[in-house]
Design an enzyme around this catalytic site. Sequence first.
Site: not given
Ligand SMILES: O=C1N[C@]2(CO1)C[C@H](C(=O)N1CCC(COc3ccc(F)cc3Cl)CC1)C2
Length: 304
Positions: A123, A240, A270
Amino acid sequence: MMPEDGSPGLSPQDAAYKDLQRYTNADGQQIYCKYWKPTGQPRALVFVVHGAGEHCCRYDDLAQVLVGLNIFVFAHDHVGHGQSEGERMIVSDFQIYVRDGMQHVDLVRKVFPDLPMFICGHSMGGAISILMANERPAEFSGVILISPLVLPNPESATSFKVFAAKILNHLLPNLSLGCIDPNSVSRNKQEVESYATDPLVYHGGMKVCFGVQLLNATALVEKALPHFKLPLLLFHGTADKLCDIRGSQLMMDTVPSEDKTLKIYDKGFHALHKELPEVTSSVFQEVERWILQRLEATGAAPSN
Ligand SMILES: O=C1N[C@]2(CO1)C[C@H](C(=O)N1CCC(COc3ccc(F)cc3Cl)CC1)C2
């Protein structure tokens, strides 16, 4: 109260940093580290890079699989995450995660100067991994990405919302954009429960200023893709809702790597490394096979 001699104090969970594995980053913050050591002489290194709001101890299962291959696994909690210092899930510049990652890589390199090193990111940790690989391509023998953040989710980042976030960042940087829904992390109810009840996971809302850093990250990643030449193993689930699968498809189509694989899991959510048993065991099997194949190719010492 910080001790006079400036020696490291207490973790966010009030553990004494002197009793924890850690390093001090360039901003003087204590970064909690974790090492999974094989019994024998390690034949390779894997640096695991966790995602937004979570922490490196969530990668114990994956690390155990790699330790079984005589691989030395290392990781840390990003600043503002888990047992590291820093305001929760806030970073002044996304590049700080990349800088701290390279510092840890350099520390481990001093101990194992000649071993092939792979990086495995999930992620947001996938975005950090891509940027680290692009900063020091010669350091790594390959990159493994589990549902990497390459393109923002189309719902959470429509062009209007992106524009609004950039404006809001100057007015209300701490406004919450909403929380990560634990049910979108996995279809595995035990994993959803363990995520939702994990005290080391940040369950608060994602701040505008953090969202803007994530958007910056996706822009940096897209610029990096045409220069990415390392061996690549990508995983993404078709269901996802947190990181758009089209980001992995874009990476697969764009990177000039000769050795690149994308494994798609139909209906996968995800966190594919914490999904239904048949998905997660397949992901671990593929990671194992892929690393072993590339170690044989580089002639790294066979496992005994
Ligand atoms: O096992 C796991 N996985 C996890 C948690 O626990 C998921 C989390 C993780 O890294 N992301 C999920 C959320 C995502 C939101 O993205 C945004 C939000 C607002 C915005 F303005 C621009 C972007 Cl890009 C970023 C990446 C790690």
